[in-house]
Scaffold this motif. Sequence first.
Motif, short mmCIF file in Angstrom:
data_model
loop_
_atom_site.label_atom_id
_atom_site.label_comp_id
_atom_site.label_asym_id
_atom_site.label_seq_id
_atom_site.Cartn_x
_atom_site.Cartn_y
_atom_site.Cartn_z
N UNK A 32 0.87 -1.17 0.00
CA UNK A 32 0.00 0.00 0.00
C UNK A 32 0.91 1.22 0.00
N UNK A 33 0.50 2.28 -0.63
CA UNK A 33 1.32 3.48 -0.66
C UNK A 33 1.17 4.27 0.63
N UNK A 67 9.86 -2.50 1.25
CA UNK A 67 10.23 -3.90 1.39
C UNK A 67 9.81 -4.77 0.19
N UNK A 68 9.75 -4.17 -0.99
CA UNK A 68 9.38 -4.92 -2.20
C UNK A 68 10.46 -5.91 -2.62
N UNK A 69 10.04 -7.02 -3.19
CA UNK A 69 10.97 -8.10 -3.57
C UNK A 69 11.30 -8.06 -5.06
N UNK A 70 11.62 -6.91 -5.56
CA UNK A 70 11.82 -6.71 -7.00
C UNK A 70 13.28 -6.43 -7.34
N UNK A 71 13.61 -6.70 -8.59
CA UNK A 71 14.96 -6.48 -9.11
C UNK A 71 14.83 -5.71 -10.42
N UNK A 109 -0.43 7.11 -10.80
CA UNK A 109 0.50 5.99 -10.95
C UNK A 109 0.38 4.97 -9.83
N UNK A 110 -0.21 5.34 -8.74
CA UNK A 110 -0.39 4.42 -7.63
C UNK A 110 -1.85 4.36 -7.22
N UNK A 111 -2.19 3.34 -6.43
CA UNK A 111 -3.57 3.19 -5.96
C UNK A 111 -3.58 3.12 -4.44
N UNK A 112 -4.74 3.31 -3.87
CA UNK A 112 -4.87 3.24 -2.41
C UNK A 112 -4.88 1.81 -1.90
N UNK A 113 -5.19 0.86 -2.76
CA UNK A 113 -5.24 -0.54 -2.33
C UNK A 113 -3.87 -1.19 -2.45
#
Length: 143
Positions: A29-30, A63-67, A41-45
Amino acid sequence: MILYRGVSFHMDKLNDGKLVPTGTQPSTTLFHDGYFKYDGTGTYSKSDDNAVRAHQIKSGLYNGCYISTTSDYEIAKIFATQNYSINGYIYHLNTELFEQYGVLMYQYTNPKYPKEQEITIRTIDCKEIPQAVIVKKEIIVIE
């Protein structure tokens, strides 16, 4: 298609020669912390898209698990050498193997940094990118 991931020698050593995400979460969540604007560009959910966009702003944000990867070899070279000042590696990843090994790709028509040609990836389980999709690890030495 081949994607490229540029990393410095130091970062590669810290990750034991593996492509691992800094975080553990696939979605977020943002927050009202100044990173996002009210521009759609982002959502509340809670969503993967929020986590990907957060990662594109700052690696590991929320804490996103992206590369991060790129479709442009020269961009990867810049990241591997931190703008041609240190030595690094470029990982070559075969996207045709992604589905077989549980790797997901995210690309946007309106990314935060369009010149980077970023394609953000993660595994289904938010772990390291499987060695099987890495077709080459190329050393880049600055002379």
